[in-house]
Design an enzyme around this catalytic site. Structure first.
Site, mmCIF file in Angstrom:
data_model
loop_
_atom_site.group_PDB
_atom_site.id
_atom_site.type_symbol
_atom_site.label_atom_id
_atom_site.label_comp_id
_atom_site.label_asym_id
_atom_site.label_seq_id
_atom_site.Cartn_x
_atom_site.Cartn_y
_atom_site.Cartn_z
ATOM 1 N N ALA A 1 0.741 5.249 -10.133
ATOM 2 C CA ALA A 1 -0.686 5.013 -10.349
ATOM 3 C C ALA A 1 -1.555 5.520 -9.206
ATOM 4 C CB ALA A 1 -0.935 3.527 -10.577
ATOM 5 N N ARG B 1 -4.159 12.289 -0.111
ATOM 6 C CA ARG B 1 -3.841 13.319 0.883
ATOM 7 C C ARG B 1 -3.383 14.645 0.285
ATOM 8 N NH1 ARG B 1 -0.048 11.474 5.276
ATOM 9 N NH2 ARG B 1 0.748 9.856 3.894
ATOM 10 N N ASP C 1 6.625 9.428 -6.682
ATOM 11 C CA ASP C 1 6.425 10.480 -5.672
ATOM 12 C C ASP C 1 7.627 10.640 -4.749
ATOM 13 O OD1 ASP C 1 6.282 8.210 -4.123
ATOM 14 O OD2 ASP C 1 4.305 8.624 -3.290
ATOM 15 N N ASN D 1 2.748 41.261 -32.834
ATOM 16 C CA ASN D 1 3.053 39.991 -33.493
ATOM 17 C C ASN D 1 1.832 39.115 -33.720
ATOM 18 O OD1 ASN D 1 2.820 39.676 -30.688
ATOM 19 N ND2 ASN D 1 3.956 37.757 -30.748
HETATM 20 C C1 UD1 Z 1 5.625 1.320 0.373
HETATM 21 C C2 UD1 Z 1 6.311 0.025 0.820
HETATM 22 C C3 UD1 Z 1 6.958 0.246 2.178
HETATM 23 C C4 UD1 Z 1 7.940 1.418 2.099
HETATM 24 C C5 UD1 Z 1 7.260 2.675 1.562
HETATM 25 C C6 UD1 Z 1 8.266 3.727 1.283
HETATM 26 C C7 UD1 Z 1 5.069 -1.870 -0.093
HETATM 27 C C8 UD1 Z 1 4.063 -2.910 0.172
HETATM 28 N N1 UD1 Z 1 5.341 -1.016 0.899
HETATM 29 O O1 UD1 Z 1 4.589 1.557 1.307
HETATM 30 O O2 UD1 Z 1 7.656 -0.926 2.596
HETATM 31 O O3 UD1 Z 1 8.506 1.665 3.375
HETATM 32 O O4 UD1 Z 1 6.572 2.382 0.328
HETATM 33 O O5 UD1 Z 1 7.631 4.918 0.926
HETATM 34 O O6 UD1 Z 1 5.617 -1.822 -1.165
HETATM 35 N N2 UD1 Z 1 1.499 2.499 -6.223
HETATM 36 C C9 UD1 Z 1 0.952 2.188 -7.431
HETATM 37 N N3 UD1 Z 1 -0.007 1.234 -7.486
HETATM 38 C C10 UD1 Z 1 -0.434 0.564 -6.398
HETATM 39 C C11 UD1 Z 1 0.140 0.897 -5.158
HETATM 40 C C12 UD1 Z 1 1.095 1.863 -5.104
HETATM 41 O O7 UD1 Z 1 1.318 2.757 -8.472
HETATM 42 O O8 UD1 Z 1 -1.296 -0.312 -6.534
HETATM 43 C C13 UD1 Z 1 2.534 3.549 -6.172
HETATM 44 C C14 UD1 Z 1 2.067 4.762 -5.396
HETATM 45 O O9 UD1 Z 1 1.496 5.703 -6.267
HETATM 46 C C15 UD1 Z 1 3.354 5.258 -4.786
HETATM 47 C C16 UD1 Z 1 4.172 4.002 -4.578
HETATM 48 O O10 UD1 Z 1 3.629 3.037 -5.455
HETATM 49 O O11 UD1 Z 1 4.076 6.109 -5.640
HETATM 50 C C17 UD1 Z 1 4.156 3.492 -3.147
HETATM 51 O O12 UD1 Z 1 2.835 3.185 -2.786
HETATM 52 P P1 UD1 Z 1 2.273 3.529 -1.356
HETATM 53 O O13 UD1 Z 1 0.868 3.091 -1.294
HETATM 54 O O14 UD1 Z 1 2.584 4.913 -0.998
HETATM 55 O O15 UD1 Z 1 3.152 2.525 -0.458
HETATM 56 P P2 UD1 Z 1 3.404 2.637 1.075
HETATM 57 O O16 UD1 Z 1 2.238 2.101 1.787
HETATM 58 O O17 UD1 Z 1 3.879 3.969 1.431
HETATM 59 CA CA CA Z 2 3.889 6.183 0.451
#
Ligand code: UD1
Ligand code: CA
Length: 450
Positions: free
Chosen positions: A10, A15, A105, A369
């Site tokens: 979502a 970035r 991702d 074609n």
């Molecule tokens: C998250 C983890 C972190 C971990 C890291 C690994 C949590 C709170 N943190 O952090 O411990 O080390 O991933 O990469 O879980 N997403 C949604 N909806 C939301 C939020 C996120 O679909 O409301 C999806 C994002 O698109 C992404 C994934 O979830 O694909 C991770 O979200 P992101 O915000 O990147 O988490 P991090 O802060 O990196």
């Molecule tokens: Ca991330």
């Protein structure tokens, strides 16, 4: 036990600096999220729920193009990873089995790693988290292990100096019984440094409820997530190295491996040779002992044993080459079958067509074609001989063993064994060239004289 995949996709991916949702950017010819699906396929999931938000319409379309059984749920506001997983609650109501959370991702999770998580579940762990050890833990969440047990996960922003010194990090992949998972998520709040509902908080909740939590670890390379275009390019390079290595291990000769580009699903049979600067788009299968010559581009096609393609050939979706077929330089084939031993060796376009066994298509032949609205079919019979620069105006059928004279525009069917000639009869004008040039040269001399 049945498994449901929950793919989080979502996020906007700010970035990437893109109008396209992050998970639709391509890696190995696939949208990014398809890689998580492909990893998850190892678990033979009964259900797949994709959580979409930013660009949900486009993401849904791409998901259904891959597999129309994928259930897409919406997360209209991105309130955190626990909130994201919670959006799948309704879709999985009554689902009896495990839920495995993957990120859209994060493309490189190996099937074996998910198997190891499934094994940990079968060994009695209620909640299994995938972690990795890295000397550069950066801003990842940290796994806090006490007395050999996973006691909680702390996000970087909320961590103390001592916790930030931990090198065991959270990948984000989680497995638990689906009902248990949603029960745990229901207890998660957002009182933290980001004001988000952290999925990571379920570990502490689970422990408080007397459930067992375990970390399974994998290589840090596997958990690499894509956040920027530079990371996407680096991931592409990594994927290409993996695909080239795999091809060579399977008995494929790559003359200059670093110049050959694969799609994630490219399949090349043993003893096939790929010359330099070849690009494989999605959906290509090449059987054993074929040769793909330099500077060719293949996509959505099937090349049988012993066929030769290129140099400088383009095979587009629906190109089907039977054994020993030949496609030469500057030839484009689209949605067309070349039967056994058929040859299209030079400067041709063959689209929406069938070319029979051992037929020979002369240089510069084109299947006309498309009438601007509809596409039409061309049939070229077995053993027929199509003269150079023939225009095959479809729909049209050339019978077996027939021929067309060079330069013919074929608008009517040609019977088996017949020959079609459709061009102006030649008229030789005796001495014309000599007289013509004498005249011109005389005029030039006259001008100079002035
Ligand atoms: C998250 C983890 C972190 C971990 C890291 C690994 C949590 C709170 N943190 O952090 O411990 O080390 O991933 O990469 O879980 N997403 C949604 N909806 C939301 C939020 C996120 O679909 O409301 C999806 C994002 O698109 C992404 C994934 O979830 O694909 C991770 O979200 P992101 O915000 O990147 O988490 P991090 O802060 O990196
Ligand atoms: Ca991330």
């Amino acid at each position: 036990m049945a498994t449901a995949l929950i793919i989080l996709a979502a996020g906007q991916g700010t970035r990437m600096a893109s109008e396209l949702p992050k998970v639709l950017h391509e890696l190995g010819g696939w949208p990014l999220f398809a890689h998580a699906l492909s990893s998850g396929a190892a678990l033979a999931p009964a259900r797949t729920v994709l959580v979409a938000g930013h660009g949900a319409e486009a993401v849904t379309k791409a998901a259904h193009a891959l597999d129309d059984r994928i259930e897409v749920v919406l997360q209209t506001e991105q309130l955190g990873t626990a909130h994201a997983v919670d959006q799948a609650r309704g879709a999985l109501a009554g689902f009896d089995g495990d839920a495995v959370v993957l990120y859209g991702d994060t493309p490189f999770i190996r099937p074996e790693t998910l198997d190891a998580m499934a094994t940990a579940r079968q060994s009695g762990a209620d909640l299994v988290v995938l972690g990795f050890d890295t000397p550069e833990p950066g801003r990842y969440g940290r796994l806090v292990v006490e007395d050999g047990r996973l006691s909680r996960i702390v996000e970087y922003k909320d961590a103390t100096e001592a916790e930030r010194a931990i090198t065991l990090c959270n990948s984000g992949v989680v497995a638990a019984d689906a009902t248990v998972l949603f029960d745990l998520i229901a207890a998660v709040g957002n009182d933290n440094a980001s004001g988000e509902y952290y999925l990571t908080d379920i570990v502490e909740v689970a422990n408080a409820r007397g459930l067992t939590c375990t970390a399974v670890t994998c290589d840090a390379e596997e958990t690499r997530g894509i956040n920027t275009r530079a990371e996407l390019a680096a991931a592409e390079a990594q994927l290409q190295v993996m695909k080239r290595t795999e091809a060579m291990e399977n008995g494929v000769s790559l003359v200059a491996p670093e110049t050959v580009f694969f799609a994630s699903d490219t399949y090349l049979g043993g003893d096939t040779t790929v010359e330099p600067n070849v690009v494989f788009g999605p959906g290509v299968t090449v059987e054993n002992g074929a040769r793909i010559r330099a500077f060719s581009h293949l996509e959505g096609c099937h090349v049988s044993r012993g066929a030769v393609v290129g140099p400088y050939a383009r095979l587009r979706p629906g190109a089907e080459l039977a054994e020993g077929a030949r496609v030469g330089n500057f030839v484009e084939i689209k949605n067309a079958t070349l039967d056994t031993g058929a040859k299209v060796n030079h400067l041709s376009y063959i689209g929406d067509a069938f070319v029979g066994e051992a037929a020979n298509i002369g240089a510069g032949t084109i299947t006309c074609n498309y009438d601007g609205v509809f596409k039409h079919h061309t049939h070229v019979g077995a053993g027929s001989f199509i003269g150079s620069n023939t225009m095959l105006v479809a729909p049209v059928t050339i019978g077996d063993g027939a021929m067309t004279a060079t330069g013919t525009v074929v608008t009517e069917d040609v019977g088996p064994g017949d020959m079609a000639v459709g061009r102006m009869r030649q008229d030789n004008k005796r001495g014309f060239a000599t007289r013509f040039f004498e005249n011109l040269r005389a005029r030039k001399a006259e001008k100079k004289g002035l």
